[in-house]
Design a protein around this motif. Sequence first.
Motif, PDB file in Angstrom:
ATOM      1  N   GLN A 118       0.839  -1.206   0.000  1.00 18.68           N
ATOM      2  CA  GLN A 118       0.000   0.000   0.000  1.00 18.68           C
ATOM      3  C   GLN A 118       0.874   1.257   0.000  1.00 18.68           C
ATOM      4  OE1 GLN A 118      -2.663   0.311   3.349  1.00 18.68           O
ATOM      5  NE2 GLN A 118      -4.322   1.025   2.034  1.00 18.68           N
ATOM      6  N   ASP A 119       1.957   1.217   0.806  1.00 17.04           N
ATOM      7  CA  ASP A 119       2.879   2.360   0.814  1.00 17.04           C
ATOM      8  C   ASP A 119       3.516   2.567  -0.555  1.00 17.04           C
ATOM      9  OD1 ASP A 119       2.239   2.707   3.453  1.00 17.04           O
ATOM     10  OD2 ASP A 119       4.024   1.666   4.224  1.00 17.04           O
ATOM     11  N   LYS A 120       3.911   1.450  -1.187  1.00 14.67           N
ATOM     12  CA  LYS A 120       4.510   1.557  -2.521  1.00 14.67           C
ATOM     13  C   LYS A 120       3.520   2.148  -3.511  1.00 14.67           C
ATOM     14  CE  LYS A 120       7.836  -2.249  -2.114  1.00 14.67           C
ATOM     15  NZ  LYS A 120       8.200  -3.588  -2.621  1.00 14.67           N
ATOM     16  N   LEU A 121       2.272   1.647  -3.460  1.00 19.96           N
ATOM     17  CA  LEU A 121       1.251   2.173  -4.378  1.00 19.96           C
ATOM     18  C   LEU A 121       1.015   3.657  -4.140  1.00 19.96           C
ATOM     19  CD1 LEU A 121      -1.518  -0.572  -4.680  1.00 19.96           C
ATOM     20  CD2 LEU A 121      -0.225   0.488  -6.523  1.00 19.96           C
ATOM     21  N   GLU A 122       0.931   4.048  -2.882  1.00 17.43           N
ATOM     22  CA  GLU A 122       0.726   5.468  -2.585  1.00 17.43           C
ATOM     23  C   GLU A 122       1.912   6.297  -3.082  1.00 17.43           C
ATOM     24  OE1 GLU A 122       0.064   5.689   1.568  1.00 17.43           O
ATOM     25  OE2 GLU A 122      -1.985   4.868   1.480  1.00 17.43           O
ATOM     26  N   LYS A 123       3.105   5.748  -2.888  1.00 23.27           N
ATOM     27  CA  LYS A 123       4.299   6.458  -3.356  1.00 23.27           C
ATOM     28  C   LYS A 123       4.286   6.601  -4.870  1.00 23.27           C
ATOM     29  CE  LYS A 123       9.336   6.344  -2.934  1.00 23.27           C
ATOM     30  NZ  LYS A 123      10.487   5.589  -2.398  1.00 23.27           N
ATOM     31  N   ILE A 124       3.918   5.472  -5.571  1.00 25.94           N
ATOM     32  CA  ILE A 124       3.859   5.513  -7.038  1.00 25.94           C
ATOM     33  C   ILE A 124       2.770   6.478  -7.490  1.00 25.94           C
ATOM     34  CG2 ILE A 124       3.220   4.142  -9.059  1.00 25.94           C
ATOM     35  CD1 ILE A 124       4.633   1.769  -7.696  1.00 25.94           C
ATOM     36  N   SER A 125       1.634   6.442  -6.804  1.00 24.59           N
ATOM     37  CA  SER A 125       0.540   7.347  -7.177  1.00 24.59           C
ATOM     38  C   SER A 125       0.958   8.799  -6.980  1.00 24.59           C
ATOM     39  CB  SER A 125      -0.688   7.012  -6.329  1.00 24.59           C
ATOM     40  OG  SER A 125      -1.733   7.890  -6.628  1.00 24.59           O
ATOM     41  N   GLU A 126       1.602   9.082  -5.854  1.00 24.01           N
ATOM     42  CA  GLU A 126       2.071  10.446  -5.620  1.00 24.01           C
ATOM     43  C   GLU A 126       3.073  10.874  -6.678  1.00 24.01           C
ATOM     44  OE1 GLU A 126       3.625  10.395  -1.706  1.00 24.01           O
ATOM     45  OE2 GLU A 126       1.659  10.276  -0.713  1.00 24.01           O
ATOM     46  N   GLU A 127       3.998   9.951  -7.015  1.00 26.99           N
ATOM     47  CA  GLU A 127       5.005  10.286  -8.024  1.00 26.99           C
ATOM     48  C   GLU A 127       4.368  10.497  -9.393  1.00 26.99           C
ATOM     49  OE1 GLU A 127       9.312   8.514  -9.575  1.00 26.99           O
ATOM     50  OE2 GLU A 127       8.153   7.491  -8.013  1.00 26.99           O
TER      51      GLU A 127
END
Length: 971
Positions: A330-339
């Motif tokens: 979930q953290d990775k997805l949020e990071k990718i989404s933010e990026e």
Amino acid sequence: MAKRKEENFSSPKNAKRPRQEELEDFDKDGDEDECKGTSTLTAAEVGIIESIHLKNFMCHSMLGPFKFGSNVNFVVGNNGSGKSAVLTALIVGLGGRAVATNRGSSLKGFVKDGQNSADISITLRNRGDDAFKASVYGNSILIQQHISIDGSRSYKLKSATGSVVSTKKEELIAILDHFNIQVDNPVSVLTQEMSKQFLQSKNEGDKYKFFMKATQLEQMKEDYSYIMETKERTKEQIHQGEERLTELKRQCVEKEERFQSIAGLSTMKTNLESLKHEMAWAVVNEIEKQLNAIRDNIKIGEERAARLDRKMEEQQVRLNEAEQKYKDIQDKLEKISEETNARAPECMALKADVVAKKRAYNEAEVLYNRSLNEYKALKKDDEQLCKRIEELKKSTDQSLEPERLERQKKISWLKERVKALRNQENSVNQEIEQFQQAIEKDKEEYGKIKREESDVKHALSYNQRQLKELKDSKTDRLKRFGPNVPALLEAIDDAYRQGLFTYKPVGPLGACIHLRDPELALAIESCLKGLLQAYCCHNHADERVLQALMKRFYLPGTSRPQIIVSEFRNEIYDVRHRAAYHPEFPTVLTALEIDNAVVANSLIDMRGIETVLLIKNNSVARAVMQSQKPPKNCREAFTAEGDQVFAGRYYSSENTRPKFLSRDVDSEISDLENEVENKMAQILNLQQHLSDLEKDIKRNEELLKRCQLHYKELEMKIRKSNSEIRELENIEEHQSVDTATLEDEAQENKSKMKMVEKHMEQQKENMEHLKSLKIEAENKYDAIKLKINQLSELADPLKDELNLADSEVDNQKRGKRHYEEKQKEHLDTLNKKKRELDMKEKELEEKMSQARQICPERIEVEKSASILDKEINRLRQKIQAEHASHGDREEIMRQYQEARETYLDLDNKVRTLKKFIKLLGEIMDHRFKTYQQFRRCLTLRCKLYFDNLLSQRAYCGKMNFDHKNETLSIS
């Protein structure tokens, strides 16, 4: 010596015989008296009365204690002082009868008036080698006698230390016999009445009786007479016994004959008793086996409890890992989404910049091409001018007017021709564009239809396989789950009959469930998926056996059904506290009818069917799961079309109809056949359309090729006509021409060429610069677009991983709850087993106690209690049948044993009595002779003492004994 008689002389053991040693002693004494006529006196160490003490005896409250010397003692005193009381107490205290004292007829007369009891204490000396039980009594024996008011008396014989040795009169008699104390003998104790009677009597018979009594010959005579009477009575008993023996022998023979007729019953009853003994211990053995089994179960249960604890810990670790993994993804997805969101504006700006750069570059390229074309035209004009100037210089001055007119006419015709060719060229170019568009459209449609044909063929193949399976399932429903399933189930049955399985595996699970609502078939299939073809095993050993069986029916590389390993239970899990609930929509668990608890528990463990709702309408499912908070404990939902709905996601189903759970097989077959026909017709239409498209494409390509050739021909004609026009225009008439003008024009043309060339170089540099800017912008845009695409590509699998991780977290939570429930249930079962063990141990103690009562020694029993019980019942029935035909065997056996024992006992008694009578006759003959000799010796001794006494006093007299008439005369 006092005479002691026995009332029953039937047995020689009870008869008292005079001691042979005494008779021999008497003979020796008699002989010595006859020979010597004197005796030697020695000081006595035993049997001397040392003291006497009286309490409440006769008329005395307390008398004594009196201590006596070792020799002669004289007791003197006034009348009533107690002299007679002491003598009477000696007689009574040493066991004498009340009559012998001449003071009363009963002992109660010796108790003082007004008192309840009287006590006499006599101390006898007990020293030297002839002491009586010196180790027990010591140097003296204390004889205490208690006389009650009712005339009864009791004895206490104490040692020198005062401890009670005995309370029996037999012990007192033994002491008196040992010390030769005779309280009834007038020589030993001569009372006043006895002395008066002796002195006053003148009857010679009384004197003879006194002599006989004093010398104890009277007792010997009475004993002899009593023995002879007993002998006669014994002879009579022997005679009666012999008569009785004859009758008993006859009865015994009869009983024996009857007993022999049913002798087999004894063996059977012996066997019955033996079987009862074995039965008692067989029950103990079975309980011990049950105890061992329970202990083993408890041991296994404790090991399993430990394993469950470990599994709980492992499950918690897996749950933590799954939650951590979910959080990381979930953290990775949020990071990718933010990026991605951060790069979106930059990407749009770069895209706009690329478009602007492309536009600027294209404009610069157009300007450059124009300048290049202008430069080429100027260069060509320069060449023609130079050539024309040279021709003019060489040409002669002549008239060329007709040729000029002809040239102008030809130039006009050629220009008209070029115009016509230009029109044709435009028309052909439009045709080419139309053909190209038509071909591209046809090819695009061809590819689309080709893909559609492939999809339809794939669907047709799937529908044909499904149709075949449905047709096969009409005769065997199990074939829905695979063509090898019936054969596999037969192999499972065979293996179970051979004992290879602990419990028979259950499966496929889809065959063990039934729908309450047929419209939910596709939804339930979409939920359970491969679990419908799965099998359940009780343990891993059963799983290995099932895997080996599956290898025979499933080729390597092909998918096999899933095997679920879970301990079989007879009850379905209680999931009320964790099941989803909605007043309108059922869960998968409530929508199914499941008869087998193992199937229900497996689906709860593996899929959590108690938490999945079934909602037929798609929009309602979205509203329930996404527009509002999902129902309590609800994790997901499925629609009637098989779509899967989560709180934040929605997945459409690929299937359109159920494969395993449909009830109306004929309707499904009919629908599938229609669908197969439709698919085949659709394929034919698509193939026809493809054929038509291929023809159109081929025809259009041929036409396009012709148009392109025609277009090239027109271009060649136009170029040729333009070339001719330029050549004709460049031809000058042979006339005088001002070459200077041409030269100026050529010079001007050259200066234009230089300017255009310079401008062209500037434009080329500008174009190259814009090109580099465009390429740089494109690279930047491509880079960020690639980055965004890469992020999207990374996000897609991460989303799938997130869904899987979410499912994994739910599975681990469900697994943890499952293990918690199993652990609680297992601990309850374990405690129940322990209580059962305690009860069995108590039961074992009771059964062992009962078995020891039946058979004290333990017997090793190989047969079971049920088999022994059957044998006992069979033997009892046989014994009852024997009893019914021959009578009561026990009664016959008892009668025979009693008759035989009575006969043998009586025969033994008769034999013994005969031997006793014979021996008694011999002994009595010998004793009678000894008695006569002893009497003669005592008579001679008495005469000798009498004569000696008279001679000492200078008297004369004579003493005559008549033993025959029993008289004694003194003269």
